[in-house]
Design a protein around this motif. Structure first.
Motif, PDB file in Angstrom:
ATOM      1  N   VAL A  54       1.948  -7.598  11.392  1.00 54.87           N
ATOM      2  CA  VAL A  54       1.199  -7.845  10.216  1.00 54.87           C
ATOM      3  C   VAL A  54       1.974  -7.139   9.137  1.00 54.87           C
ATOM      4  CG1 VAL A  54      -0.897  -7.293   9.107  1.00 54.87           C
ATOM      5  CG2 VAL A  54      -0.807  -8.061  11.577  1.00 54.87           C
ATOM      6  N   TYR A  55       2.342  -5.656   9.423  1.00 55.51           N
ATOM      7  CA  TYR A  55       3.136  -4.919   8.494  1.00 55.51           C
ATOM      8  C   TYR A  55       4.410  -5.768   8.013  1.00 55.51           C
ATOM      9  CZ  TYR A  55       0.278  -0.785   8.616  1.00 55.51           C
ATOM     10  OH  TYR A  55      -0.838   0.299   8.780  1.00 55.51           O
ATOM     11  N   ALA A  56       5.084  -6.129   8.866  1.00 51.69           N
ATOM     12  CA  ALA A  56       6.497  -6.725   8.435  1.00 51.69           C
ATOM     13  C   ALA A  56       6.420  -7.976   7.878  1.00 51.69           C
ATOM     14  CB  ALA A  56       7.178  -6.621   9.712  1.00 51.69           C
ATOM     15  N   ASN A  57       5.465  -8.926   8.252  1.00 49.07           N
ATOM     16  CA  ASN A  57       5.445 -10.323   7.823  1.00 49.07           C
ATOM     17  C   ASN A  57       4.172 -10.726   6.797  1.00 49.07           C
ATOM     18  OD1 ASN A  57       7.996 -11.157   8.946  1.00 49.07           O
ATOM     19  ND2 ASN A  57       6.641 -10.525  10.897  1.00 49.07           N
ATOM     20  N   VAL A  58       3.028 -10.191   7.066  1.00 51.19           N
ATOM     21  CA  VAL A  58       1.775 -10.344   6.217  1.00 51.19           C
ATOM     22  C   VAL A  58       1.815  -9.518   5.046  1.00 51.19           C
ATOM     23  CG1 VAL A  58      -0.513 -10.769   6.358  1.00 51.19           C
ATOM     24  CG2 VAL A  58       0.708 -11.434   8.413  1.00 51.19           C
ATOM     25  N   ARG A  59       2.075  -8.320   5.205  1.00 52.83           N
ATOM     26  CA  ARG A  59       1.868  -7.301   3.961  1.00 52.83           C
ATOM     27  C   ARG A  59       2.696  -7.536   2.603  1.00 52.83           C
ATOM     28  NH1 ARG A  59       2.655  -0.667   4.680  1.00 52.83           N
ATOM     29  NH2 ARG A  59       1.659  -0.117   2.661  1.00 52.83           N
ATOM     30  N   PRO A  60       4.251  -8.265   3.057  1.00 52.04           N
ATOM     31  CA  PRO A  60       4.735  -8.724   1.469  1.00 52.04           C
ATOM     32  C   PRO A  60       4.063  -9.657   0.991  1.00 52.04           C
ATOM     33  CG  PRO A  60       6.193  -8.281   3.511  1.00 52.04           C
ATOM     34  CD  PRO A  60       4.899  -8.388   4.031  1.00 52.04           C
ATOM     35  N   GLN A  61       3.304 -10.658   1.694  1.00 49.86           N
ATOM     36  CA  GLN A  61       2.551 -11.679   0.919  1.00 49.86           C
ATOM     37  C   GLN A  61       1.177 -11.406   0.158  1.00 49.86           C
ATOM     38  OE1 GLN A  61       3.184 -15.538   3.192  1.00 49.86           O
ATOM     39  NE2 GLN A  61       4.260 -14.278   4.547  1.00 49.86           N
ATOM     40  N   MET A  62       0.677 -10.075   0.668  1.00 46.61           N
ATOM     41  CA  MET A  62      -0.608  -9.951   0.304  1.00 46.61           C
ATOM     42  C   MET A  62      -0.932  -9.124  -1.146  1.00 46.61           C
ATOM     43  SD  MET A  62      -2.620 -11.261   2.623  1.00 46.61           S
ATOM     44  CE  MET A  62      -1.197 -12.426   3.050  1.00 46.61           C
ATOM     45  N   LYS A  63      -1.726  -9.492  -1.895  1.00 45.00           N
ATOM     46  CA  LYS A  63      -1.903  -8.675  -3.084  1.00 45.00           C
ATOM     47  C   LYS A  63      -2.824  -7.390  -2.882  1.00 45.00           C
ATOM     48  CE  LYS A  63      -1.291 -12.375  -6.439  1.00 45.00           C
ATOM     49  NZ  LYS A  63      -2.219 -13.337  -7.521  1.00 45.00           N
ATOM     50  N   ARG A  64      -3.711  -7.397  -1.859  1.00 48.56           N
ATOM     51  CA  ARG A  64      -4.287  -6.271  -1.255  1.00 48.56           C
ATOM     52  C   ARG A  64      -3.939  -5.880   0.131  1.00 48.56           C
ATOM     53  NH1 ARG A  64     -11.111  -5.931  -1.052  1.00 48.56           N
ATOM     54  NH2 ARG A  64     -11.085  -3.780  -0.124  1.00 48.56           N
ATOM     55  N   PHE A  65      -3.613  -4.820   0.436  1.00 49.34           N
ATOM     56  CA  PHE A  65      -3.325  -4.398   1.659  1.00 49.34           C
ATOM     57  C   PHE A  65      -3.710  -2.967   1.972  1.00 49.34           C
ATOM     58  CE2 PHE A  65      -0.756  -3.173   5.492  1.00 49.34           C
ATOM     59  CZ  PHE A  65      -0.976  -4.188   6.178  1.00 49.34           C
ATOM     60  N   ASP A  66      -4.921  -2.847   2.600  1.00 47.31           N
ATOM     61  CA  ASP A  66      -5.660  -1.295   2.856  1.00 47.31           C
ATOM     62  C   ASP A  66      -5.354  -0.963   4.256  1.00 47.31           C
ATOM     63  OD1 ASP A  66      -6.376  -1.782   0.328  1.00 47.31           O
ATOM     64  OD2 ASP A  66      -8.438  -2.455   0.808  1.00 47.31           O
ATOM     65  N   VAL A  67      -4.753   0.322   4.383  1.00 47.08           N
ATOM     66  CA  VAL A  67      -4.681   0.848   5.589  1.00 47.08           C
ATOM     67  C   VAL A  67      -5.760   1.517   6.001  1.00 47.08           C
ATOM     68  CG1 VAL A  67      -3.720   2.474   6.953  1.00 47.08           C
ATOM     69  CG2 VAL A  67      -2.197   1.157   5.690  1.00 47.08           C
ATOM     70  N   LEU A  68      -6.793   1.197   7.124  1.00 41.07           N
ATOM     71  CA  LEU A  68      -8.168   1.655   7.013  1.00 41.07           C
ATOM     72  C   LEU A  68      -8.115   2.837   8.087  1.00 41.07           C
ATOM     73  CD1 LEU A  68      -9.762  -1.907   7.723  1.00 41.07           C
ATOM     74  CD2 LEU A  68      -9.744  -0.660   5.765  1.00 41.07           C
ATOM     75  N   PRO A  69      -9.166   3.439   8.041  1.00 39.61           N
ATOM     76  CA  PRO A  69      -9.395   4.506   9.134  1.00 39.61           C
ATOM     77  C   PRO A  69      -9.357   3.682  10.466  1.00 39.61           C
ATOM     78  CG  PRO A  69     -10.972   4.932   7.153  1.00 39.61           C
ATOM     79  CD  PRO A  69     -10.212   3.554   7.237  1.00 39.61           C
TER      80      PRO A  69
END
Length: 202
Positions: free
Chosen positions: A117-132
């Motif tokens: 998710v971090y390596a491949n999805v994150r770059p394509q998202m306009k919103r990416f929130d690291v949650l508690p």
């Protein structure tokens, strides 16, 4: 990007990782699509899962991961799940009254968990929130829309360094594009973890 598209992104990324050359020799054309990545986990900035669940928690499939009581709380009624295993094991629930929707996908150990998710999805998202952490498990929320007012939200939770599940939540018609759907997705993810922990005897 909807649930099926993101599921496809994760599955294709895992396929590419599985076909990459391992450290001890060249890749071959017979390498299975489910081969785990040669990279050590976690990677891509993903956190380590400190207290992982056993791999067997996904054995019953996603349609069994939400109880009737949980579905009633989230959607107003215990609607039956619609399975879809075209890419990865997935299930959808839609309220007949409000058309609110929950989607759940289980990503096996070939998908590298939150690292994928971090390596491949994150770059394509306009919103990416690291949650508690959700009940102690690391999680992220993401969307192709910047938010917070979006039509749906995806939450991905790592239950081991290799296993993760993704919840997509979309509010009902009267709330669509009027509220942030991520808290709903987080709440559903918490329900899923409760079910999985019970299955694991925790």
């Amino acid at each position: 990007m909807n649930l099926r598209t993101i599921v496809g992104v994760l599955a294709l990324a895992a396929l590419a990782a599985g076909c990459s050359a391992p450290d001890n020799g060249p890749a071959t054309s017979s390498a299975p699509a489910t081969a785990p990545s040669a990279q050590s986990l976690p990677y891509g900035g993903a956190p380590k899962v400190e207290n992982p669940l056993p791999d067997t928690v996904f054995s019953d499939g996603p349609c069994q991961a939400l109880t009737p009581d949980q579905l009633t709380f989230q959607l107003g009624s215990a609607v039956p799940g619609k399975p879809d295993n075209s890419a990865v094991p997935s299930c959808d629930w839609i309220s007949p009254d409000t058309h609110a929707r929950i989607g759940l996908s289980f990503f096996g150990k070939d998908n590298d968990g939150l690292s994928n998710v971090y390596a491949n999805v994150r770059p394509q998202m306009k919103r990416f929130d690291v949650l508690p952490p959700i009940q102690g498990f690391p999680a992220v929320a993401y969307s192709t829309q910047p938010g917070p007012i979006t039509n749906s939200c995806d939450v991905n939770v790592g239950v081991t360094d290799r296993l993760s599940f993704m919840v997509e939540a979309a509010p009902g018609e009267t709330k669509l594009n009027k509220i942030d759907p991520c808290p709903l997705a987080v709440s559903v993810a918490g329900n899923v973890i409760t079910t999985l922990k019970q299955k694991a005897g925790r």
